[in-house]
Design a protein around this motif. Structure first.
Motif, short mmCIF file in Angstrom:
data_model
loop_
_atom_site.label_atom_id
_atom_site.label_comp_id
_atom_site.label_asym_id
_atom_site.label_seq_id
_atom_site.Cartn_x
_atom_site.Cartn_y
_atom_site.Cartn_z
N ARG A 108 0.85 -1.19 0.00
CA ARG A 108 0.00 0.00 0.00
C ARG A 108 0.88 1.24 0.00
O ARG A 108 1.76 1.38 0.86
N ILE A 109 0.65 2.12 -0.96
CA ILE A 109 1.40 3.38 -1.03
C ILE A 109 0.76 4.36 -0.05
O ILE A 109 -0.39 4.76 -0.22
N LEU A 110 1.50 4.74 0.99
CA LEU A 110 0.96 5.67 1.99
C LEU A 110 1.04 7.11 1.54
O LEU A 110 0.26 7.95 2.01
N GLY A 111 1.98 7.43 0.66
CA GLY A 111 2.06 8.79 0.16
C GLY A 111 3.39 9.09 -0.50
O GLY A 111 4.36 8.34 -0.35
N TYR A 112 3.39 10.19 -1.24
CA TYR A 112 4.60 10.68 -1.89
C TYR A 112 5.04 11.98 -1.23
O TYR A 112 4.20 12.77 -0.76
N GLY A 113 6.34 12.20 -1.19
CA GLY A 113 6.87 13.44 -0.65
C GLY A 113 7.44 14.31 -1.73
O GLY A 113 8.19 13.83 -2.59
N ASN A 114 7.04 15.60 -1.74
CA ASN A 114 7.59 16.60 -2.66
C ASN A 114 7.36 16.25 -4.13
O ASN A 114 8.26 16.37 -4.97
N THR A 115 6.17 15.76 -4.42
CA THR A 115 5.74 15.58 -5.80
C THR A 115 4.53 16.49 -6.01
O THR A 115 3.85 16.85 -5.06
N PHE A 116 4.27 16.85 -7.25
CA PHE A 116 3.20 17.82 -7.52
C PHE A 116 1.82 17.26 -7.22
O PHE A 116 0.85 18.01 -7.12
N SER A 117 1.71 15.94 -7.07
CA SER A 117 0.41 15.33 -6.83
C SER A 117 0.59 14.00 -6.10
O SER A 117 1.62 13.35 -6.21
N GLN A 118 -0.44 13.62 -5.34
CA GLN A 118 -0.44 12.32 -4.68
C GLN A 118 -1.09 11.25 -5.57
O GLN A 118 -1.18 10.09 -5.16
N SER A 119 -1.50 11.66 -6.75
CA SER A 119 -2.22 10.74 -7.64
C SER A 119 -1.35 10.20 -8.76
O SER A 119 -1.86 9.64 -9.73
N ILE A 120 -0.05 10.38 -8.66
CA ILE A 120 0.84 9.91 -9.72
C ILE A 120 0.98 8.39 -9.64
O ILE A 120 0.71 7.78 -8.60
N SER A 121 1.44 7.78 -10.71
CA SER A 121 1.61 6.33 -10.74
C SER A 121 3.00 5.96 -10.25
O SER A 121 3.93 6.78 -10.30
N ARG A 155 5.13 4.13 -11.68
CA ARG A 155 6.06 4.20 -12.80
C ARG A 155 6.53 5.64 -13.02
O ARG A 155 7.71 5.90 -13.25
N PHE A 156 5.59 6.58 -12.92
CA PHE A 156 5.94 7.99 -13.11
C PHE A 156 6.91 8.44 -12.01
O PHE A 156 7.90 9.13 -12.28
N PHE A 157 6.62 8.03 -10.76
CA PHE A 157 7.52 8.41 -9.67
C PHE A 157 8.91 7.82 -9.89
O PHE A 157 9.93 8.48 -9.64
N GLY A 158 8.98 6.57 -10.38
CA GLY A 158 10.26 5.95 -10.65
C GLY A 158 11.07 6.74 -11.67
O GLY A 158 12.29 6.90 -11.52
N ASN A 159 10.38 7.26 -12.70
CA ASN A 159 11.08 8.07 -13.70
C ASN A 159 11.60 9.36 -13.10
O ASN A 159 12.73 9.79 -13.37
N VAL A 160 10.78 10.01 -12.25
CA VAL A 160 11.20 11.26 -11.60
C VAL A 160 12.44 11.02 -10.75
O VAL A 160 13.42 11.77 -10.81
N LEU A 161 12.40 9.95 -9.95
CA LEU A 161 13.51 9.66 -9.05
C LEU A 161 14.76 9.30 -9.84
O LEU A 161 15.87 9.74 -9.50
N HIS A 162 14.58 8.52 -10.91
CA HIS A 162 15.72 8.10 -11.72
C HIS A 162 16.41 9.30 -12.35
O HIS A 162 17.64 9.44 -12.26
N PHE A 163 15.63 10.18 -12.98
CA PHE A 163 16.24 11.30 -13.70
C PHE A 163 16.89 12.30 -12.75
O PHE A 163 17.93 12.88 -13.06
#
Length: 766
Positions: A25-38, A40-48
């Protein structure tokens, strides 16, 4: 709660693991523009973002684990995770918090990067120490169970197996599990071969397959057996991790095998185990683990096949792992059937053995020394104490020793009387031998003190010329006295050294007792200043800082040149020794600064790094900090502001008259848990400790409050009770803001030691 941090060069495998777990269960994202991202999208952000810097430790994988039976709802666990990231300095980085439920203990995984948006790298100095302080802070704030602080046995815990299915590939958790176990094994032990590695990882359900190419290159692959009897496909070592390939591991194994220290460790272990065998008449093989651990401090694990014991493996403190056949034939159980081949006979000590007699002698020697050190008033030297001590005097020290408890446990009941007689019979011989050794040692110590005094006077370290009669100050600080042209120990006339100085006046107050610990530190300090010390000499401790408090008249007369040297060395020794006291409270470089500021120390930044100064020494005196510590402090956000914030704290101590070493000493006693002495200084001497309010609060909760309660109970007069209550108020003022409002609240106390909650809003935080 247990927090674990792993840094790595990639994050793909880790993200696949935490997002691919069934029931995650994903409890939340920190310092992303939205909590509704996927994911896979978060992985790309973190990778780049991580790829904007070439550092190897680009990504951080953090796990927060609760003990079995402890529960947190998702919202609270996410809030704790956010606070952890903020305190660790990751608060402004992109991160994800994922909760897993595949184990009996609740836990979350957090993945982030240490690379900032501008391509610069976050400082991760002291991150594991900061993690410990942050963890303890969150445990206290949220009422969580504390993680164990003592070292566990050398055997690694069995890691959880990922949920596996037939044909599972590396991206579903197997690879991460292999990395975790194999890296932990190689960090904990100095492995010397693939065969040894295979034995060590067998309990973790991992198998090794070696592959040798035509060119002779050694390859390795790892497979994982699951609980259902299925086996994953074997994964190439380089695919699991670059450091776990065959050639890389072989290099490490060769280095460990060729170490020059290896034969020394093997020889030491062989002697320790043979000594143990020599002590016993019979040993129950099943109890050998406990015997070696208690008697020699050796960790072993029995090698069993079914119910049969085939031998044992030694997990040495050197990090080497030895099988008994490597140590020698004499330590194998099969070759010592005289000890291990006695069926169901209990373990018993051979009281006729030479080793038993040696243990008796060691025990008596330790008891003689212990009885001297623990005597309320140490009158005379150790040799004098030994000479006048009879066997009955040391019986309490004997029976209280761990060695006595160990021996008595394995001596048959029918031989208990013989055990006592053996002690009594050996006592005169041990006492006489120890007396001779200590007498010779004391003579050498006195002669060394005489030589040191000569060198100190020759160099002019102190303005204590003979004509002024103040050379006695130097004598007292080194634990000696002068009388009738002879130098002797302050507490004994047994040994003397002729010193023709004439008649010197010695006031009675100069004969007062000075702690041997302070005398020893002063001796070491003067040796260092006179360049008599060597690398083998004992190191100075934090106590060196307090020498001017113990010997004020002597240090007032110290030559300015040597005084500056002393203050610089004492500062460095104090900082080095006290850093470990701060570890449970130091969550950031700002905390490092604040904890020292509260004690009267402050930091300035120069061209070569940071220097530390104090309110207890000359303003021109400073001590440079190690380069790594300077880098750590330089990583402070808004460093200029953080350094400016020191001034009000330091000025406050000076204005309150707390720039006295006695205030620092009171804080030192509190940190060492000597609460009775702290209570005395607060009440009788009205000396308040210089200590950070968070540390004060910790010690109040840890027993200081109870000690003060007991002190109030013991006092009978109203006046004495009032003095004690003022001492308690002084403590409360350290853990909150001081002011008129707080004083008014204090004057209205009715039950100061039972209900603190009604005063919390007023600034008193007990």
């Amino acid at each position: 709660m247990i927090a674990k941090i792993i840094y790595g060069e990639t994050c793909t495998g880790t993200l696949n693991y935490i997002f691919g777990k069934e029931g995650m269960r994903i409890l939340g994202y920190g310092n992303t523009f939205s909590q509704s991202i996927s994911p896979r999208f978060f992985g790309n952000v973190l990778h780049f973002q991580g790829q904007r810097n070439a550092t190897k430790n680009r990504y951080a994988h953090i796990s927060l684990n609760l003990p079995h039976g402890e529960h947190l709802d998702n919202r609270t666990f996410y809030r704790i995770s956010k606070e952890y990231m903020e305190n660790m300095g990751f608060g402004e980085q992109p991160y994800v918090v994922v909760r897993h439920n595949d184990t009996k203990h609740e836990h979350v995984h957090i993945v982030t990067t240490i690379v900032k948006e501008d391509g610069k790298v976050l400082p991760i100095f002291n991150s594991h120490k900061r993690s410990m302080a942050t963890r303890q802070y969150l445990e206290k704030k949220y009422g969580l169970s504390q993680a164990p602080t003592t070292k566990q046995k050398s055997q690694l815990p069995i890691y959880r197996l990922p949920e596996k299915q037939f044909g599972m590939d590396a991206e579903k958790g197997t690879k991460f599990y292999l990395q975790d176990v194999l890296n932990s094994i190689n960090q904990k032990y100095k492995v010397r071969s693939f065969e040894e590695l295979a034995r060590l990882i067998k309990p973790y359900h991992i198998e090794i397959r070696q592959i040798k190419s035509e060119s002779g290159r050694i390859g390795v692959a790892y497979g994982l057996n699951n609980q259902k009897g299925y086996q994953t496909r074997f994964i190439n070592g380089s695919a699991v991790h670059r450091g776990l390939s065959g050639p890389k591991l072989q290099k490490v194994f060769d280095a460990h095998s060729k170490s020059k220290l290896l034969p020394m460790h093997r020889k030491r272990l062989l002697k320790q185990i043979e000594t143990t065998y020599d002590l016993f008449h019979t040993i129950d093989p099943h109890g050998l683990e406990d015997i070696l651990k208690e008697y020699q401090g050796i960790d072993i694990k029995l090698d069993k096949k079914g119910d049969a014991i085939e031998g044992y493996t030694v997990f040495d403190k050197s990090r080497y792992v030895f099988r008994t056949r490597e140590l020698g034939k004499n330590v194998r159980m099969q070759n010592r059937l005289d000890i291990f081949g006695n069926g169901d006979e209990p373990t018993t000590i051979d009281i006729e053995s030479k080793q038993f007699k040696l243990e008796i002698q060691k025990m008596i020697k330790e008891a003689l020394i212990t009885s001297y050190l623990q005597s309320p008033k140490q009158q005379g030297l150790l040799s004098e104490h030994i000479l006048k001590t009879n066997f009955g005097n040391i019986v309490p020290s004997l029976t209280a020793s761990k060695k006595h408890y160990f021996l008595e446990r394995y001596i048959p009941k029918s031989q208990k009387t013989e055990f006592r007689k053996a002690l009594e019979n050996a006592f005169p011989m041990v006492r006489d031998r120890l007396y001779e050794i200590e007498t010779k040692k004391e003579k050498e110590i006195l002669e060394n003190k005489f030589k040191l005094i000569g060198k100190v006077l020759k160099k002019g370290m102190f303005d204590v010329g003979i004509e002024k009669g103040s050379v006695r100050l130097l004598f007292q600080s080194l634990g000696v006295k002068y009388h009738n042209n002879q130098l002797s120990f302050a507490n004994s006339n047994k040994h003397t050294v002729p010193v023709p100085l004439g008649r010197l006046p010695f006031p009675e107050h100069m004969e007062k007792y000075v702690s041997s610990g302070f005398v020893r530190q002063n001796h070491l300090m003067l040796e260092m200043l006179s360049e008599q010390s060597s690398q083998k000499s004992p190191k100075l401790t934090a106590t060196a800082m307090f020498l001017p408090m113990v010997f004020p008249k002597l240090y007032e007369k110290m030559n300015p040149v040597y005084k500056k040297q002393y203050e610089s060395v004492a500062l460095g020794s104090y900082v080095k020794n006290v850093e470990r006291m701060h570890a449970p409270f130091e969550k950031s470089p700002k905390d490092y600064i604040a904890l020292f500021n509260a004690k009267g120390f402050y930091f300035i930044k120069g061209d070569k790094g940071f220097e530390v100064k104090s309110v207890y020494t000359d303003n021109r005196t400073s001590c440079p900090l190690p380069n790594r510590t300077s880098q750590y402090l330089s990583s402070t956000p808004d460093l200029t502001e953080a350094l400016k914030e020191q001034q009000p704290v330091i000025n406050g101590l000076v204005n309150d008259g707390r720039n006295n070493l006695e205030n620092l000493w009171a804080g030192n006693l509190m940190e060492r848990g000597m609460y009775d002495k702290v209570a005395f200084m607060l009440t009788a001497k009205k000396v308040y400790p210089n200590l950070h309010r968070e540390m004060v609060q910790h010690h109040m909760d840890n027993g200081l409050r109870k000690t003060l309660q007991g002190a109030i109970t013991r006092k009978s007069s109203i006046q004495q009770n009032r003095v004690l209550r003022r001492g308690i108020y002084a403590i409360s003022s350290l853990s909150g803001d001081r002011g008129k409002k707080q004083e008014e609240v204090f004057n209205g106390f009715k039950d100061e030691l039972t209900d603190w909650s009604k005063y919390k809003r007023e600034g008193i935080s007990f």
